[in-house]
Design a protein around this motif. Structure first.
Motif, short mmCIF file in Angstrom:
data_model
loop_
_atom_site.label_atom_id
_atom_site.label_comp_id
_atom_site.label_asym_id
_atom_site.label_seq_id
_atom_site.Cartn_x
_atom_site.Cartn_y
_atom_site.Cartn_z
N UNK A 145 0.79 -1.22 0.00
CA UNK A 145 0.00 0.00 0.00
C UNK A 145 0.81 1.27 0.00
N UNK A 146 2.14 1.16 -0.10
CA UNK A 146 3.00 2.34 -0.03
C UNK A 146 3.65 2.65 -1.37
N UNK A 147 4.08 3.89 -1.50
CA UNK A 147 4.83 4.36 -2.67
C UNK A 147 6.18 4.84 -2.17
N UNK A 148 7.26 4.27 -2.69
CA UNK A 148 8.60 4.60 -2.23
C UNK A 148 9.45 4.96 -3.44
N UNK A 149 10.55 5.68 -3.17
CA UNK A 149 11.48 5.99 -4.24
C UNK A 149 12.56 4.92 -4.30
N UNK A 150 13.56 5.15 -5.14
CA UNK A 150 14.60 4.15 -5.33
C UNK A 150 15.50 3.99 -4.12
N UNK A 151 15.43 4.92 -3.15
CA UNK A 151 16.21 4.82 -1.92
C UNK A 151 15.43 4.15 -0.80
N UNK A 152 14.18 3.76 -1.07
CA UNK A 152 13.35 3.17 -0.03
C UNK A 152 12.67 4.20 0.86
N UNK A 153 12.68 5.46 0.45
CA UNK A 153 12.04 6.52 1.24
C UNK A 153 10.60 6.70 0.78
N UNK A 154 9.65 6.84 1.72
CA UNK A 154 8.23 7.00 1.34
C UNK A 154 8.01 8.28 0.54
N UNK A 155 7.14 8.18 -0.47
CA UNK A 155 6.77 9.34 -1.28
C UNK A 155 5.30 9.72 -1.10
N UNK A 156 4.55 8.88 -0.36
CA UNK A 156 3.09 9.08 -0.28
C UNK A 156 2.66 9.91 0.91
N UNK A 157 3.59 10.44 1.66
CA UNK A 157 3.29 11.30 2.83
C UNK A 157 2.38 10.59 3.84
N UNK A 158 2.62 9.30 4.04
CA UNK A 158 1.86 8.54 5.02
C UNK A 158 2.72 8.12 6.21
N UNK A 159 3.78 8.84 6.44
CA UNK A 159 4.62 8.55 7.57
C UNK A 159 5.72 7.55 7.25
N UNK A 160 6.59 7.28 8.22
CA UNK A 160 7.69 6.34 7.98
C UNK A 160 7.20 4.91 7.79
N UNK A 161 8.05 4.09 7.20
CA UNK A 161 7.72 2.69 6.97
C UNK A 161 7.78 1.91 8.28
N UNK A 162 6.90 0.96 8.43
CA UNK A 162 6.89 0.07 9.58
C UNK A 162 6.88 -1.37 9.10
N UNK A 163 7.31 -2.28 9.96
CA UNK A 163 7.35 -3.71 9.65
C UNK A 163 8.20 -3.98 8.41
N UNK A 164 9.36 -3.36 8.37
CA UNK A 164 10.32 -3.60 7.29
C UNK A 164 11.70 -3.82 7.89
N UNK A 165 12.59 -4.38 7.10
CA UNK A 165 13.96 -4.60 7.53
C UNK A 165 14.87 -4.49 6.31
N UNK A 166 16.13 -4.13 6.49
CA UNK A 166 17.02 -3.95 5.33
C UNK A 166 17.47 -5.28 4.74
N UNK A 167 17.51 -5.32 3.43
CA UNK A 167 18.01 -6.48 2.69
C UNK A 167 18.93 -5.97 1.59
N UNK A 168 19.93 -6.76 1.19
CA UNK A 168 20.80 -6.32 0.10
C UNK A 168 20.04 -6.17 -1.20
N UNK A 169 20.49 -5.21 -2.01
CA UNK A 169 19.80 -4.91 -3.26
C UNK A 169 20.03 -6.00 -4.29
N UNK A 170 21.19 -6.62 -4.26
CA UNK A 170 21.54 -7.67 -5.21
C UNK A 170 21.72 -8.97 -4.45
N UNK A 171 21.04 -10.03 -4.91
CA UNK A 171 21.10 -11.31 -4.23
C UNK A 171 21.72 -12.35 -5.14
N UNK A 172 22.15 -13.44 -4.55
CA UNK A 172 22.73 -14.54 -5.32
C UNK A 172 21.64 -15.18 -6.18
#
Length: 483
Positions: A145-172
């Motif tokens: 339900x969210x809109x984020x930019x390429x940096x993972x920052x919210x663009x929809x003005x609905x506050x900070x992201x919750x229930x997320x965790x960092x993962x590497x951008x490139x995986x095996x």
């Protein structure tokens, strides 16, 4: 006065009594000893020596390609950049933000991965440093339900992201032999695709068209009607106006609840556009690993290749076909192969990538390369669009390479028969328009002309009407039986 704990200090979690778990205490103390004895490399920094077009050059810094760095100047915001190459002792960096205000001599500092001290009860040596300076971005169910930019920052003005965790951008990448094969059909809700270009769950297809032929409208129909648990939309290098319109006019409230939108519009730096495509794919991979069936819509693959072309030419890579360096054609399969079915028992990613055909030329180098690495292509015709035929899918030039694996034999035979009738009537179109066609000379052509209105009605569809897979196949079989 309260003193903040040092970042190297072990977790203050109260350990159990020594008399209860002497073995755990001994292991814990041994891990602490190893942690204290392990050499921690000092953070090095370099100096910005040159800014030429899109590329920053830094001296005195040695980090792997793909590492993140920060360019710092007093009184100026920090500029993040990624190492994209090097020559001798010079590192080439591509910024992800505005470089206005930078001067020679600015400090270039690598972004370090934090080191975590051992905790009691963990496996031995969990503290070892991994030299992973690559970008990590947020993933998780909190993105729905969210809109984020390429940096993972919210663009929809609905506050900070919750229930997320960092993962590497490139995986095996997944071993090709471990992937689940494409065996189940996927209902896209589009009648012409369901009937004649049946899609399999986990398939990767391209939407090939020029500008203004209806790619975004077709993507919106699939976003609303496709049977998927999660929808990930990557708007890469397209008009910024389309972001809000896609969410409000195409997805709607119901579609947005199960969707994640990653936006990297055309005015973003080339590295940001490439990162947006990789981030959308990483989000889809995470949901696939959770057992979800994901629909990945990326608009567009061509803009991704153009961003790579800008970066490659800026760091001195020689151009090849139509100005595209060889790295562009290497990056495309690396991105596309990340989608598809996962391991046995896991979820899937069914991906649709739009491909811009420059001047409606289907032999454009990016279009030609994409056809070779995708599992099918859907060609949109400008001629059909100009005649008011929507969706403007040219069935004769389109193909789904897994249709024979996911559709029953009766369905495949009926689709083949309808293709023959369409080809027959299109080949005789000039004769029919000139009045030179006379029935009775060719029974096959007579049947095609008689059934043309029904076939055209089958291939056309209103954007707000869903056509289930079973209904589309039944309607096509009814037409071909009367041929």
């Amino acid at each position: 006065m309260t003193v903040a704990p040092h970042p190297m200090t072990p977790s203050p979690t109260a350990p159990p009594k020594a008399t209860e778990r002497p073995q755990a205490w001994r292991r814990y103390l041994a891990d602490l000893q190893h942690f204290a004895d392990a050499p921690q490399p000092l953070a090095t920094s370099g100096t910005l020596v040159r800014v030429a077009g899109l590329v920053l050059e830094a001296a005195g810094i040695r980090v792997p390609v793909g590492s993140l760095c920060e360019v710092r100047m007093p009184g100026q915001p920090v500029v993040q950049a990624e190492v994209v190459g090097f020559s001798g002792d010079r590192a080439f960096l591509m910024p992800t933000g505005e470089v206005h205000g930078l001067v020679s001599g600015a400090q270039v500092v690598p972004c370090e991965t934090p080191v975590q001290a051992p905790k009691l009860g963990q496996a031995a040596h969990p503290w070892r440093r991994t030299e992973d300076r690559s970008r990590h971005l947020p993933v998780g169910r909190g993105l729905l339900g969210r809109v984020v930019d390429a940096q993972g920052e919210p663009m929809d003005r609905q506050g900070p992201l919750a229930d997320v965790h960092p993962e590497p951008l490139v995986r095996r990448p997944i071993n090709a032999m471990d992937r689940e094969p494409v065996r189940q059909p996927l209902d896209t809700g589009v009648r012409s695709i369901n009937a004649l270009l049946t899609v399999g769950r986990g398939q990767r297809l391209g939407l090939f068209a020029g500008t203004g032929v209806g790619k975004s409208v077709l993507l919106g129909m699939m976003a609303r009607y496709t049977a998927a648990d999660v929808i990930v939309v990557g708007l890469i290098g397209e008009r910024g106006r389309e972001v809000k319109e896609f969410i409000e006019d195409i997805l709607g409230e119901q579609g947005r609840a199960r969707s994640v939108v990653v936006a990297a519009p055309a005015d973003a730096p080339p590295l940001t556009r490439m990162q947006g495509a990789a981030y959308a794919t990483a989000i889809a991979e995470w949901f696939r690993d959770q057992g979800q069936h994901v629909l990945l819509l990326m608009d567009s693959l061509t803009r991704y290749a153009m961003a790579q072309r800008e970066i490659a030419l800026a760091i001195g890579e020689p151009p090849a076909t139509k100005g595209y360096p060889p790295s562009c054609f290497a990056k495309l399969p690396q991105l596309v192969e990340r989608s598809g079915n996962g391991l046995h028992g896991m979820g899937s990613i069914t991906a649709f990538y739009t491909v811009l055909s420059e001047g409606d030329d289907q032999q454009d180098p990016i279009a030609d390369a994409a056809r070779g690495i995708l599992d099918g292509h859907i060609v949109l015709s400008r001629e059909l669009a100009e005649s008011g035929h929507y969706p403007a899918i040219d069935v004769e030039k389109s193909i789904s390479r897994v249709m024979t694996n996911v559709a029953p034999r009766e369905h495949i035979e009926s689709a083949r028969r309808m293709r023959q009738l369409l080809a027959k009537v299109n080949k005789a179109r000039d004769l029919i328009q000139l009045g030179a066609y006379a029935p009775g000379h060719d029974a096959e052509l007579d049947a095609a002309v008689r059934l043309q209105p029904a076939m055209v009605a089958l291939l056309q569809q209103d954007t707000w009407t869903r056509a289930p897979l079973t209904d589309a196949v039944a309607a096509m079989q009814q037409i071909t039986r009367s041929a």
